[in-house]
Write a protein that holds these residues in place. Structure first.
Motif, short mmCIF file in Angstrom:
data_model
loop_
_atom_site.label_atom_id
_atom_site.label_comp_id
_atom_site.label_asym_id
_atom_site.label_seq_id
_atom_site.Cartn_x
_atom_site.Cartn_y
_atom_site.Cartn_z
N PRO A 31 0.82 -1.21 0.00
CA PRO A 31 0.00 0.00 0.00
C PRO A 31 0.85 1.26 0.00
CG PRO A 31 -0.54 -1.42 1.88
CD PRO A 31 0.64 -2.01 1.21
N LEU A 32 0.42 2.24 -0.79
CA LEU A 32 1.10 3.53 -0.85
C LEU A 32 0.22 4.66 -0.35
CD1 LEU A 32 2.75 3.25 -4.39
CD2 LEU A 32 3.85 2.90 -2.17
N LEU A 33 -1.03 4.72 -0.84
CA LEU A 33 -1.86 5.90 -0.59
C LEU A 33 -3.32 5.57 -0.83
CD1 LEU A 33 -1.70 9.05 -0.17
CD2 LEU A 33 -1.54 9.22 -2.65
N ARG A 34 -4.19 6.16 -0.05
CA ARG A 34 -5.65 6.06 -0.27
C ARG A 34 -6.15 7.44 -0.68
NH1 ARG A 34 -8.93 2.70 3.76
NH2 ARG A 34 -8.28 1.17 2.22
N GLU A 35 -6.93 7.48 -1.78
CA GLU A 35 -7.48 8.73 -2.29
C GLU A 35 -9.00 8.64 -2.38
OE1 GLU A 35 -3.86 10.11 -5.21
OE2 GLU A 35 -5.49 8.93 -6.09
N ARG A 36 -9.67 9.68 -1.93
CA ARG A 36 -11.12 9.77 -2.03
C ARG A 36 -11.53 10.13 -3.46
NH1 ARG A 36 -15.20 13.68 1.39
NH2 ARG A 36 -17.08 12.77 0.51
N LEU A 37 -12.63 9.56 -3.93
CA LEU A 37 -13.18 9.94 -5.23
C LEU A 37 -14.20 11.05 -5.04
CD1 LEU A 37 -11.83 7.22 -5.90
CD2 LEU A 37 -13.64 6.85 -7.53
N VAL A 38 -14.18 12.04 -5.94
CA VAL A 38 -15.08 13.19 -5.85
C VAL A 38 -15.68 13.46 -7.22
CG1 VAL A 38 -13.82 14.27 -3.95
CG2 VAL A 38 -13.23 14.87 -6.30
N LEU A 39 -16.79 14.15 -7.21
CA LEU A 39 -17.42 14.62 -8.43
C LEU A 39 -16.79 15.94 -8.84
CD1 LEU A 39 -21.13 13.97 -7.45
CD2 LEU A 39 -19.86 12.80 -9.25
N ALA A 40 -16.66 16.14 -10.12
CA ALA A 40 -16.25 17.44 -10.67
C ALA A 40 -17.31 17.81 -11.70
CB ALA A 40 -14.86 17.36 -11.31
N CYS A 41 -17.86 19.02 -11.56
CA CYS A 41 -18.92 19.45 -12.46
C CYS A 41 -18.82 20.95 -12.69
CB CYS A 41 -20.29 19.08 -11.91
SG CYS A 41 -20.73 19.89 -10.37
N PRO A 42 -19.45 21.43 -13.75
CA PRO A 42 -19.44 22.88 -14.00
C PRO A 42 -20.17 23.63 -12.88
CG PRO A 42 -20.16 21.67 -15.95
CD PRO A 42 -20.13 20.69 -14.82
N ILE A 43 -19.70 24.82 -12.59
CA ILE A 43 -20.39 25.68 -11.62
C ILE A 43 -21.81 25.91 -12.15
CG2 ILE A 43 -20.48 28.06 -10.73
CD1 ILE A 43 -17.43 27.93 -10.52
N GLY A 44 -22.76 25.93 -11.23
CA GLY A 44 -24.16 26.10 -11.62
C GLY A 44 -24.91 24.79 -11.60
N HIS A 45 -24.20 23.69 -11.45
CA HIS A 45 -24.83 22.37 -11.34
C HIS A 45 -24.59 21.83 -9.94
CE1 HIS A 45 -25.85 21.69 -15.59
NE2 HIS A 45 -24.81 22.48 -15.82
N ASP A 46 -25.63 21.28 -9.35
CA ASP A 46 -25.51 20.66 -8.04
C ASP A 46 -24.73 19.35 -8.19
OD1 ASP A 46 -25.90 20.15 -5.35
OD2 ASP A 46 -27.81 19.13 -5.68
N PRO A 47 -23.69 19.14 -7.40
CA PRO A 47 -22.91 17.91 -7.52
C PRO A 47 -23.64 16.71 -6.91
CG PRO A 47 -21.98 19.30 -5.80
CD PRO A 47 -23.11 20.07 -6.44
N ASP A 48 -24.70 16.32 -7.58
CA ASP A 48 -25.53 15.20 -7.17
C ASP A 48 -25.64 14.25 -8.36
OD1 ASP A 48 -27.80 13.84 -5.63
OD2 ASP A 48 -28.81 14.49 -7.47
N LEU A 49 -25.27 12.99 -8.18
CA LEU A 49 -25.23 12.06 -9.31
C LEU A 49 -26.56 11.93 -10.03
CD1 LEU A 49 -22.85 9.16 -8.22
CD2 LEU A 49 -22.59 10.72 -10.14
N ASP A 50 -27.66 11.83 -9.29
CA ASP A 50 -28.97 11.70 -9.95
C ASP A 50 -29.22 12.86 -10.90
OD1 ASP A 50 -30.00 9.26 -8.96
OD2 ASP A 50 -30.53 10.23 -7.07
N GLY A 51 -29.06 14.08 -10.40
CA GLY A 51 -29.31 15.26 -11.22
C GLY A 51 -28.32 15.43 -12.35
N LEU A 52 -27.06 15.15 -12.07
CA LEU A 52 -26.04 15.31 -13.11
C LEU A 52 -26.28 14.34 -14.25
CD1 LEU A 52 -22.87 15.85 -10.90
CD2 LEU A 52 -23.94 17.52 -12.44
N PHE A 53 -26.62 13.09 -13.95
CA PHE A 53 -26.88 12.12 -15.02
C PHE A 53 -28.09 12.49 -15.85
CE2 PHE A 53 -24.04 8.87 -13.07
CZ PHE A 53 -23.33 8.56 -14.22
N ARG A 54 -29.03 13.25 -15.28
CA ARG A 54 -30.20 13.68 -16.05
C ARG A 54 -29.90 14.86 -16.96
NH1 ARG A 54 -32.65 13.49 -11.03
NH2 ARG A 54 -33.68 11.53 -10.63
#
Length: 164
Positions: A31-54
């Motif tokens: 093991p070297l490192l653990r990294e969290r996964l995050v959403l990246a989206c344009p400003i003006g969009h709520d970083p919510d997977l349901d809404g972003l996929f729509r």
């Protein structure tokens, strides 16, 4: 992964990869490192997977890679029949598309943060447990003891990095 295959075949002494559940037979993970996964989206969009996929296309990092498989597993429940997915093999290209407002992505936080533009934002609406583990993969038979110093050096370098 392709890198693990090359280590197994003796073409590489070691590689840094996203860990799968367990190392393939004949390989070992340090093991070297653990990294969290995050959403990246344009400003003006709520970083919510349901809404972003729509509303936006999803830029997916190569699904055959270790990180790509983790991403695919996480987003599968949110995808719909008409989901627009664009597969790319470059974090830089993906983040440039996000920065230009063309869609959204899910990536390790350091990669997304490093390439985040003024027109995009990070979203932390993913579970804290959505992480990837970076490991040094070596062959059990390669005498990987000589490479063990790399792991210690990596951990020392990470401790010297500023946080925040």
């Amino acid at each position: 992964t392709a890198l693990e295959d090359r280590v197994s075949a003796g073409q590489l002494d070691a590689a840094v990869v996203t860990a799968s559940q367990a190392p393939p037979p004949g390989l070992r993970y340090d093991p070297l490192l653990r990294e969290r996964l995050v959403l990246a989206c344009p400003i003006g969009h709520d970083p919510d997977l349901d809404g972003l996929f729509r509303t936006l296309p999803f830029f997916h990092f190569q699904p055959q890679s270790g990180i790509g498989k983790l991403i695919a597993d996480h987003v599968a429940p949110y995808q719909m029949a008409d989901t627009r997915v664009i597969y790319l093999d470059s974090v830089e290209a993906i983040m440039e598309c996000v920065n230009r407002g063309l869609g959204f992505t899910l990536l390790p936080e350091p990669d997304a943060r490093r390439r985040l533009g003024a027109t995009s934002r990070l979203g932390f609406n993913t579970p804290d447990t959505l992480t990837r583990d970076l490991v040094l993969v070596t062959s059990d038979r390669s005498g990987s003891g000589r490479l063990s110093g790399l792991v210690g050096l990596f951990h020392t370098e990470q401790q010297d990095q500023p946080t925040g």
